[in-house]
Design a protein around this motif. Structure first.
Motif, PDB file in Angstrom:
ATOM      1  N   MET A   1       0.826  -1.211   0.000  1.00 56.20           N
ATOM      2  CA  MET A   1       0.000   0.000   0.000  1.00 56.20           C
ATOM      3  C   MET A   1       0.861   1.262   0.000  1.00 56.20           C
ATOM      4  N   ILE A   2       1.910   1.262   0.790  1.00 58.11           N
ATOM      5  CA  ILE A   2       2.791   2.431   0.812  1.00 58.11           C
ATOM      6  C   ILE A   2       3.504   2.577  -0.526  1.00 58.11           C
ATOM      7  N   SER A   3       3.899   1.456  -1.130  1.00 63.30           N
ATOM      8  CA  SER A   3       4.512   1.511  -2.460  1.00 63.30           C
ATOM      9  C   SER A   3       3.520   2.026  -3.499  1.00 63.30           C
ATOM     10  N   ALA A   4       2.265   1.627  -3.380  1.00 66.28           N
ATOM     11  CA  ALA A   4       1.239   2.091  -4.328  1.00 66.28           C
ATOM     12  C   ALA A   4       1.045   3.595  -4.223  1.00 66.28           C
ATOM     13  N   VAL A   5       1.036   4.119  -3.010  1.00 70.21           N
ATOM     14  CA  VAL A   5       0.865   5.567  -2.837  1.00 70.21           C
ATOM     15  C   VAL A   5       2.076   6.318  -3.390  1.00 70.21           C
ATOM     16  N   CYS A   6       3.275   5.821  -3.125  1.00 67.34           N
ATOM     17  CA  CYS A   6       4.485   6.489  -3.632  1.00 67.34           C
ATOM     18  C   CYS A   6       4.540   6.444  -5.160  1.00 67.34           C
ATOM     19  N   LEU A   7       4.237   5.295  -5.751  1.00 68.95           N
ATOM     20  CA  LEU A   7       4.237   5.200  -7.211  1.00 68.95           C
ATOM     21  C   LEU A   7       3.173   6.101  -7.825  1.00 68.95           C
ATOM     22  N   GLY A   8       2.013   6.196  -7.187  1.00 74.36           N
ATOM     23  CA  GLY A   8       0.967   7.080  -7.687  1.00 74.36           C
ATOM     24  C   GLY A   8       1.370   8.536  -7.619  1.00 74.36           C
ATOM     25  N   PHE A   9       2.075   8.914  -6.551  1.00 72.02           N
ATOM     26  CA  PHE A   9       2.546  10.295  -6.436  1.00 72.02           C
ATOM     27  C   PHE A   9       3.534  10.633  -7.550  1.00 72.02           C
ATOM     28  N   PHE A  10       4.521   9.746  -7.740  1.00 69.57           N
ATOM     29  CA  PHE A  10       5.496   9.998  -8.796  1.00 69.57           C
ATOM     30  C   PHE A  10       4.855   9.913 -10.178  1.00 69.57           C
ATOM     31  N   GLY A  11       3.856   9.056 -10.326  1.00 71.56           N
ATOM     32  CA  GLY A  11       3.118   9.015 -11.576  1.00 71.56           C
ATOM     33  C   GLY A  11       2.399  10.323 -11.858  1.00 71.56           C
ATOM     34  N   SER A  12       1.832  10.933 -10.818  1.00 71.72           N
ATOM     35  CA  SER A  12       1.167  12.231 -10.993  1.00 71.72           C
ATOM     36  C   SER A  12       2.158  13.311 -11.400  1.00 71.72           C
ATOM     37  N   VAL A  13       3.329  13.301 -10.765  1.00 68.03           N
ATOM     38  CA  VAL A  13       4.351  14.298 -11.110  1.00 68.03           C
ATOM     39  C   VAL A  13       4.830  14.092 -12.546  1.00 68.03           C
ATOM     40  N   PHE A  14       5.119  12.836 -12.909  1.00 70.36           N
ATOM     41  CA  PHE A  14       5.573  12.561 -14.272  1.00 70.36           C
ATOM     42  C   PHE A  14       4.492  12.882 -15.295  1.00 70.36           C
ATOM     43  N   ALA A  15       3.248  12.605 -14.965  1.00 68.16           N
ATOM     44  CA  ALA A  15       2.160  12.910 -15.898  1.00 68.16           C
ATOM     45  C   ALA A  15       2.013  14.407 -16.092  1.00 68.16           C
ATOM     46  N   LEU A  16       2.172  15.153 -15.026  1.00 69.35           N
ATOM     47  CA  LEU A  16       2.077  16.611 -15.138  1.00 69.35           C
ATOM     48  C   LEU A  16       3.194  17.166 -16.013  1.00 69.35           C
ATOM     49  N   VAL A  17       4.389  16.626 -15.846  1.00 69.84           N
ATOM     50  CA  VAL A  17       5.520  17.077 -16.661  1.00 69.84           C
ATOM     51  C   VAL A  17       5.375  16.600 -18.102  1.00 69.84           C
ATOM     52  N   GLY A  18       4.824  15.399 -18.296  1.00 67.83           N
ATOM     53  CA  GLY A  18       4.737  14.820 -19.633  1.00 67.83           C
ATOM     54  C   GLY A  18       3.571  15.295 -20.470  1.00 67.83           C
ATOM     55  N   MET A  19       2.678  16.072 -19.905  1.00 66.76           N
ATOM     56  CA  MET A  19       1.540  16.557 -20.696  1.00 66.76           C
ATOM     57  C   MET A  19       2.009  17.596 -21.709  1.00 66.76           C
ATOM     58  N   LYS A  20       1.391  17.594 -22.882  1.00 65.70           N
ATOM     59  CA  LYS A  20       1.796  18.519 -23.941  1.00 65.70           C
ATOM     60  C   LYS A  20       1.414  19.957 -23.622  1.00 65.70           C
ATOM     61  N   CYS A  21       0.452  20.153 -22.740  1.00 62.88           N
ATOM     62  CA  CYS A  21      -0.004  21.517 -22.446  1.00 62.88           C
ATOM     63  C   CYS A  21       0.852  22.203 -21.384  1.00 62.88           C
ATOM     64  N   THR A  22       1.839  21.502 -20.813  1.00 62.54           N
ATOM     65  CA  THR A  22       2.727  22.142 -19.847  1.00 62.54           C
ATOM     66  C   THR A  22       3.994  22.608 -20.552  1.00 62.54           C
ATOM     67  N   LYS A  23       4.638  23.584 -19.978  1.00 68.91           N
ATOM     68  CA  LYS A  23       5.841  24.154 -20.585  1.00 68.91           C
ATOM     69  C   LYS A  23       7.125  23.498 -20.088  1.00 68.91           C
ATOM     70  N   ILE A  24       7.034  22.594 -19.108  1.00 69.62           N
ATOM     71  CA  ILE A  24       8.223  21.939 -18.584  1.00 69.62           C
ATOM     72  C   ILE A  24       8.394  20.595 -19.282  1.00 69.62           C
ATOM     73  N   GLY A  25       9.606  20.101 -19.337  1.00 69.48           N
ATOM     74  CA  GLY A  25       9.825  18.758 -19.831  1.00 69.48           C
ATOM     75  C   GLY A  25      10.576  18.643 -21.127  1.00 69.48           C
ATOM     76  N   GLY A  26      10.818  19.714 -21.828  1.00 65.16           N
ATOM     77  CA  GLY A  26      11.640  19.649 -23.033  1.00 65.16           C
ATOM     78  C   GLY A  26      10.847  19.371 -24.291  1.00 65.16           C
ATOM     79  N   SER A  27      11.450  18.566 -25.168  1.00 64.73           N
ATOM     80  CA  SER A  27      10.867  18.303 -26.488  1.00 64.73           C
ATOM     81  C   SER A  27       9.679  17.346 -26.390  1.00 64.73           C
ATOM     82  N   ASP A  28       9.004  17.175 -27.520  1.00 65.29           N
ATOM     83  CA  ASP A  28       7.849  16.279 -27.548  1.00 65.29           C
ATOM     84  C   ASP A  28       8.250  14.827 -27.303  1.00 65.29           C
ATOM     85  N   GLN A  29       9.428  14.457 -27.769  1.00 59.26           N
ATOM     86  CA  GLN A  29       9.890  13.085 -27.575  1.00 59.26           C
ATOM     87  C   GLN A  29      10.163  12.801 -26.092  1.00 59.26           C
TER      88      GLN A  29
END
Length: 148
Positions: free
Chosen positions: A83-111
């Protein structure tokens, strides 16, 4: 425009799933069993990952925290870890998803954004699998006791 709406909707759904997984950890009623004697003496036993409680027919509850992590059954320790691993992975998944969205300005190129979004998806899938595994692992000893 529809890709951006799809990304935002997916981000909202996955983040709300992470919030729901986080809210199940302190839930009181992971395992509930009842001991019925006569009409006067009825007791309900319930437990979660952190404590075990009993409530009698008058409504009085008596709870006991688990005294030591090493004295617990193996399945409870495994459920806590999952359960603790699931919460930690979900948190990092949220951060990565926020960075990986095309509508955000962070994260670099499209690739690089696409790779980051893929990593976020893998984190969310692992988080969900860990949560389901923990719930099934916690309920399995309870179900095997009922069949005896």
């Amino acid at each position: 425009m529809s890709n951006m709406v799809t990304e935002i909707l997916a981000f909202i759904l996955t983040t709300s799933g992470w919030v729901l997984i986080s809210s199940t950890i302190p839930s009181e009623y992971w395992k509930v069993s009842s001991l019925d004697g006569t009409v006067i003496t009825t007791a309900t036993f319930w437990s979660n990952l952190w404590k075990t409680c009993v409530t009698d027919s008058t409504g009085v509850s008596n709870c006991k925290d688990f005294p030591s992590m090493l004295a617990l059954d193996g399945y409870i320790q495994a459920c806590r870890g999952l359960m603790i691993s699931a919460v930690c992975l979900g948190f990092f998944g949220s951060v990565f998803a926020l960075v990986g969205m095309k509508c955000t300005k962070i994260g670099g190129s499209d690739q690089s954004k696409a790779r980051t979004a893929c990593i976020a998806g893998v984190n969310f899938i692992l988080s969900g699998n860990y949560h389901v595994s923990a719930r099934c692992l916690f309920l399995t000893p309870c179900l095997s006791l009922r069949s005896e």
